[in-house]
Design an enzyme around this catalytic site. Sequence first.
Site, short mmCIF file in Angstrom:
data_model
loop_
_atom_site.label_atom_id
_atom_site.label_comp_id
_atom_site.label_asym_id
_atom_site.label_seq_id
_atom_site.Cartn_x
_atom_site.Cartn_y
_atom_site.Cartn_z
N HIS A 197 31.89 43.79 26.91
CA HIS A 197 32.20 42.19 26.22
C HIS A 197 31.09 41.85 25.86
CE1 HIS A 197 32.93 38.10 27.71
NE2 HIS A 197 34.53 38.75 27.75
N ASP A 231 43.07 43.41 35.43
CA ASP A 231 42.16 42.23 35.64
C ASP A 231 41.17 41.91 34.43
OD1 ASP A 231 43.74 41.74 37.89
OD2 ASP A 231 41.84 42.35 39.20
N LEU A 232 41.45 41.45 33.68
CA LEU A 232 40.99 41.07 32.09
C LEU A 232 39.35 41.04 32.43
CD1 LEU A 232 40.86 41.79 28.77
CD2 LEU A 232 41.14 38.98 28.83
N ASP A 233 38.90 41.96 31.75
CA ASP A 233 37.62 41.08 31.79
C ASP A 233 36.68 41.37 33.02
OD1 ASP A 233 36.66 41.56 29.16
OD2 ASP A 233 37.24 39.59 29.10
N GLU A 234 37.21 41.46 34.55
CA GLU A 234 36.99 42.01 35.55
C GLU A 234 36.54 43.23 36.40
OE1 GLU A 234 36.14 38.94 37.89
OE2 GLU A 234 37.15 38.04 36.03
#
Length: 289
Positions: A197, A231-234
């Site tokens: 990310h 869970d996006l970017d989690e």
Amino acid sequence: MDDDAPSHVLRFTCRDRVGLIADLARLMAEHGWFIAASRTFGDETEGRFFARLVLRGAEAGGDRAGLEAALDAMVEGEQDSASWSLHAEGARLKTLLLVSKSDHCANMLISAARRGEIPIEPVAIVSNHPDLGPALAHFGLPYHHVPVTPDTKSTAEERLFDLKGQTGADLVVLARYMQVLSDNACKRLAGQCINIHHSFLPSFKGARPYHQAHARGVKVIGATAHYVTADLDEGPIITQVTEPVSHVHGPADMIRIGRHLEAAALMQAVRAHAEQRVFLSGRRTVILN
């Protein structure tokens, strides 16, 4: 100990209790294995124990079958709370790289792998664009252009899994792949897919931000490499890197610095995963260096 005997890495995790390290050492001795290196951690938050042992066979040769049976017996009855695995140390993990239009992360990983700096074997490159085909052609890896649109997303993901199966890849790396994987794909790739990310993750809002940071296993503030989840970017954080900037840095400077941070964080995360150093503990990771 036979210095020429191949080394193996034992990963072990279970509910924490008194005497685990002694029990593991006893099993190694009983089955002819020398512990060349050992890292352990007891996670008080989750109540779990983690161990990474580097093993070498004694002069008569380690009894692998006997050790495996003993480890099975040790974790029997604990169901999902306990697991173990045994890998040849230094074995190169077959890796599928996914890219879009930026090549810096893929270049770093493939070059490092070919220099022997990271134990992976890149087996193919998949992209939703054709642009990087010429730029990455000198590596001699198969380059698969798999377009993704809202209407073709499920078909494209099935193609991805076909390629994963055909190449025998055990790891998928999103090396600046600018597509969001479906929930189904994330579940199928659980623990086998690492993303980079291009920002600081996670961001904490509201009260008790340091408690939130601990719960998410923050390593350092900077570009973030993490496991992919629905869970996006989690997903659980593996590595983070940083570099200071100031008022003299414009957007172009920050983009340039960001590329280096992304590539460095991703390579550290992939290396840790390939060396069997990363364990999941709830939403966090435990990395035994």
